[in-house]
Scaffold this motif. Structure first.
Motif, PDB file in Angstrom:
ATOM      1  N   LEU A   1      -7.832  -0.738 -14.364  1.00  0.00           N
ATOM      2  CA  LEU A   1      -7.211  -1.271 -12.933  1.00  0.00           C
ATOM      3  C   LEU A   1      -7.644  -2.558 -13.025  1.00  0.00           C
ATOM      4  CD1 LEU A   1      -6.317  -0.816 -10.638  1.00  0.00           C
ATOM      5  CD2 LEU A   1      -8.430  -0.325 -10.215  1.00  0.00           C
TER       6      LEU A   1
ATOM      7  N   CYS B   1     -10.012 -12.229  -6.458  1.00  0.00           N
ATOM      8  CA  CYS B   1     -10.288 -11.203  -5.315  1.00  0.00           C
ATOM      9  C   CYS B   1     -11.667 -12.302  -4.265  1.00  0.00           C
ATOM     10  CB  CYS B   1     -10.601 -10.094  -5.052  1.00  0.00           C
ATOM     11  SG  CYS B   1      -9.276  -8.886  -6.440  1.00  0.00           S
TER      12      CYS B   1
ATOM     13  N   LEU C   1     -14.091   2.742  -5.157  1.00  0.00           N
ATOM     14  CA  LEU C   1     -13.411   2.392  -6.986  1.00  0.00           C
ATOM     15  C   LEU C   1     -14.741   3.416  -7.739  1.00  0.00           C
ATOM     16  CD1 LEU C   1     -10.831   2.185  -8.660  1.00  0.00           C
ATOM     17  CD2 LEU C   1     -11.609   0.214  -9.410  1.00  0.00           C
TER      18      LEU C   1
ATOM     19  N   CYS D   1      -5.937  -9.434  -5.277  1.00  0.00           N
ATOM     20  CA  CYS D   1      -4.745  -8.152  -4.216  1.00  0.00           C
ATOM     21  C   CYS D   1      -5.925  -8.348  -3.097  1.00  0.00           C
ATOM     22  CB  CYS D   1      -4.989  -6.835  -4.572  1.00  0.00           C
ATOM     23  SG  CYS D   1      -3.964  -6.401  -5.657  1.00  0.00           S
TER      24      CYS D   1
ATOM     25  N   VAL E   1      -8.249  -6.982  -1.688  1.00  0.00           N
ATOM     26  CA  VAL E   1      -9.765  -5.772  -1.841  1.00  0.00           C
ATOM     27  C   VAL E   1     -10.876  -6.169  -1.500  1.00  0.00           C
ATOM     28  CG1 VAL E   1     -10.542  -4.330  -3.714  1.00  0.00           C
ATOM     29  CG2 VAL E   1      -8.146  -4.839  -3.842  1.00  0.00           C
TER      30      VAL E   1
ATOM     31  N   ASP F   1      -7.352  -2.337   0.571  1.00  0.00           N
ATOM     32  CA  ASP F   1      -8.550  -1.473   0.589  1.00  0.00           C
ATOM     33  C   ASP F   1      -7.872   0.028   0.705  1.00  0.00           C
ATOM     34  OD1 ASP F   1     -10.818  -3.003  -0.892  1.00  0.00           O
ATOM     35  OD2 ASP F   1     -11.164  -3.405   1.860  1.00  0.00           O
TER      36      ASP F   1
ATOM     37  N   ASP G   1       0.724  -1.042  -0.240  1.00  0.00           N
ATOM     38  CA  ASP G   1      -0.550   0.321  -0.233  1.00  0.00           C
ATOM     39  C   ASP G   1       0.498   1.354   0.355  1.00  0.00           C
ATOM     40  OD1 ASP G   1      -2.304  -1.633  -0.259  1.00  0.00           O
ATOM     41  OD2 ASP G   1      -2.888  -1.637   2.308  1.00  0.00           O
TER      42      ASP G   1
ATOM     43  N   ILE H   1      -5.962  -5.663 -10.195  1.00  0.00           N
ATOM     44  CA  ILE H   1      -5.968  -5.842  -9.333  1.00  0.00           C
ATOM     45  C   ILE H   1      -6.475  -6.990  -8.073  1.00  0.00           C
ATOM     46  CG2 ILE H   1      -6.322  -3.431  -8.443  1.00  0.00           C
ATOM     47  CD1 ILE H   1      -8.987  -3.629  -7.782  1.00  0.00           C
TER      48      ILE H   1
ATOM     49  N   GLY I   1     -12.702  -1.340  -0.858  1.00  0.00           N
ATOM     50  CA  GLY I   1     -12.629  -1.150  -1.762  1.00  0.00           C
ATOM     51  C   GLY I   1     -13.258  -0.611  -3.407  1.00  0.00           C
TER      52      GLY I   1
ATOM     53  N   ILE J   1      -6.219   1.542  -2.446  1.00  0.00           N
ATOM     54  CA  ILE J   1      -7.599   1.188  -3.550  1.00  0.00           C
ATOM     55  C   ILE J   1      -8.486   2.797  -3.052  1.00  0.00           C
ATOM     56  CG2 ILE J   1      -9.259   0.226  -4.975  1.00  0.00           C
ATOM     57  CD1 ILE J   1      -6.821  -1.189  -5.371  1.00  0.00           C
TER      58      ILE J   1
ATOM     59  N   LEU K   1      -6.502   5.641  -4.001  1.00  0.00           N
ATOM     60  CA  LEU K   1      -6.120   5.511  -5.449  1.00  0.00           C
ATOM     61  C   LEU K   1      -7.155   6.568  -6.633  1.00  0.00           C
ATOM     62  CD1 LEU K   1      -3.971   4.822  -7.978  1.00  0.00           C
ATOM     63  CD2 LEU K   1      -5.584   2.720  -8.248  1.00  0.00           C
ATOM     64  N   ALA K   2      -8.094   5.476  -6.079  1.00  0.00           N
ATOM     65  CA  ALA K   2      -9.523   6.252  -6.416  1.00  0.00           C
ATOM     66  C   ALA K   2      -9.748   7.830  -6.356  1.00  0.00           C
ATOM     67  CB  ALA K   2     -10.489   5.347  -6.205  1.00  0.00           C
TER      68      ALA K   2
END
Length: 493
Positions: free
Chosen positions: A410, A440, A425, A415, A417, A394, A368, A412, A421, A397, A400-401
């Motif tokens: 994207l 995921c 996003l 990950c 998540v 999360d 992260d 992921i 998250g 993410i 990032l969002a």
């Protein structure tokens, strides 16, 4: 001169030469019963003076051209399509060398051929102009052009027009790359030292060339702008020579060339000279190390696209040179470079908003902290691939969002998540077009429904190996009309 010509063109004692102009029968070697008439026919036409004298000194009119007097009795003279149809091709194909027999006298009326019945075949392709045929040839590959050049004399001339060879593509493991390069350059260059028309060369799909061909290209193709060599056995020295001589080279792809570990200019009078390369793909160049990467980015300051996929010896120490020399870099991939950590991402953050594409897939040491630095500094990011970075959660993410609201793609997958998250996003990145959530385990229908509702322009969604039911699948189909869903649930069909 006329007397010597008459002696060379007089009928052969073995048979009448008119027999051999078309399809011959089994008695083609029999003596001609009309020898006296044949002789008169020749004399009547060759003693006649043409209005425009022709220089015939360069024509070869040996006995092997007119007849087969020396052939055994069981030999059957081959049929010549161009000769059988010279009356038609003479009108429609100005580039065709029709031979002396069409220049010295007019063909007699009627069918003079023996054996198979003569048929006048209408070939509409021969009526096309040279410009149209060249236009058709422009859609063919290099291998197909070489084959067309063997069809006839006209095609042999038109297929080697230099404008058709600006791009050379050698594809397939059946292609002998060195031999093909040598033959093409011989045809195009002739007696000249260089081939200025060649701009792009692609050697892919199993075709290979060696240092010998690469050095030949360096000497004879100074205007080269694109070079793609996939899995070739070229070495550093040959590549140095090519990039030194080809000053306009902008696109270089040496994917799978395991002997390439550096790219540099040979020493010369101008020590400050740098390469003009903007696109560089070093994927699977396993010999590339940090020292070689430093030399590369130092000599290629105009790089905008750099791909270092599976260059396993690259570390954070080498990655820090990239933003130092290549300040205009837009796309960077270090996927599967297992030695890259968050410290490397700290250095890449110096690229700032210029960076639009970043792949750190399967860089297991990225977490992260590294992604937050990228999200904060490279806020114009459009594409991010963090697949396989299991330490990403999360927290990264969500950050990032909120920072990279222009994100379009994207990945992921695998990950850590969850639905939280995905909700952040979906709310912050409504322009998302591609999303991969493969493996995921924490993602459920609720997270997918949020993405489908807020990102209605979604075009591709990967939910393979996820805990998604038919309810989530139907939500995507309802709100994202053009979305292609990749899944492993047989109940969705």
């Amino acid at each position: 001169m006329n007397q010597q010509l008459m002696e060379r063109l007089s009928p052969q004692p073995g048979g009448c030469p008119l027999v051999h102009l078309g399809h011959t029968s089994s008695d083609e070697t029999a003596p001609c019963n009309e020898s006296f008439e044949c002789k008169q026919y020749y004399q009547a036409h060759f003693n006649e003076q043409p209005s425009n004298p022709l220089d015939l000194s360069s024509l070869s009119l040996g006995s092997g051209y007119w007849g087969y007097s020396d052939a055994p009795k069981y030999y059957r003279a081959p049929s010549n399509y161009l000769l059988d149809n010279f009356t038609k091709l003479g009108k429609s194909s100005p580039s065709l060398d029709q031979g002396y027999h069409t220049l010295a006298f007019a063909p007699p009326e009627g069918n003079i051929f023996k054996g198979k019945k003569y048929q006048n075949k209408n070939n509409s392709f021969d009526r096309l102009t040279d410009e149209l045929i060249i236009r058709i040839f422009s859609f063919l590959s290099s291998i197909d052009l070489s084959i067309c050049a063997m069809v006839c004399r006209r095609f042999n001339i038109l297929a080697w027009v230099p404008s058709l060879w600006r791009i050379i593509r050698l594809e397939g493991d059946h292609v002998r790359g060195d031999r093909a390069i040598r033959g093409i350059l011989r045809q195009l260059c002739g007696q000249m030292d260089t081939c200025p028309n060649i701009e792009r060369i692609h050697v892919t799909f199993g075709a290979k060339i060696s240092d010998k061909s690469l050095l030949m290209l360096a000497r004879r193709c100074p205007e080269l702008t694109h070079l793609q060599l996939i899995g070739c056995t070229v070495t550093n020295n040959a590549l140095f020579e090519l990039v030194t001589r080809c000053a306009n080279l902008q696109h270089l792809d040496v994917t799978g060339c395991v002997k390439i570990s550096c790219i540099s200019i040979n020493p010369g009078p101008d020590s400050s000279r740098r390469l003009q390369v903007q696109y560089l793909d070093l994927t699977d160049c396993s010999g590339l190390q940090d020292s070689g990467l430093r030399v590369i980015v130092h000599n290629c300051p105009q790089l905008t696209h750099l791909y270092l996929r599976r260059c396993v010896q690259i570390t954070d120490a080498g990655l820090k040179f990239v933003p130092s020399f290549c300040t205009d870099l837009k796309e960077l991939s270090v996927s599967d470079c297992v030695n890259i950590t968050d410290f490397g991402l700290y250095e890449l953050g110096k690229l700032g908003p210029v960076l639009r594409y970043l792949s750190v897939a399967k860089c297991h040491q990225v977490s992260d902290a590294g992604l937050k630095v990228i999200a904060r500094r490279c806020y114009k990011l459009r594409y991010l691939n963090a697949r396989g970075c299991e330490a990403v959660s999360d927290d990264a993410i969500i950050f990032l969002a909120r920072s990279c609201t222009r994100l379009c793609a994207l990945d992921i997958g695998k990950c850590d998540v969850s639905d939280a998250g995905l909700r952040a996003l979906a709310e912050s990145c409504p322009n998302l077009k591609k999303l991969s959530l493969r493996s995921c385990d924490l993602v459920t229908d609720r997270g997918v429904q949020c993405v489908a509702y807020f990102c209605r322009g979604l075009q591709q969604l990967n939910i393979q190996d996820c805990q998604i039911t038919l309810e989530g699948y139907r939500a995507v189909k309802k709100y994202c009309k053009r979305c292609v869903i990749e899944h492993t649930n047989p109940g969705f069909f």
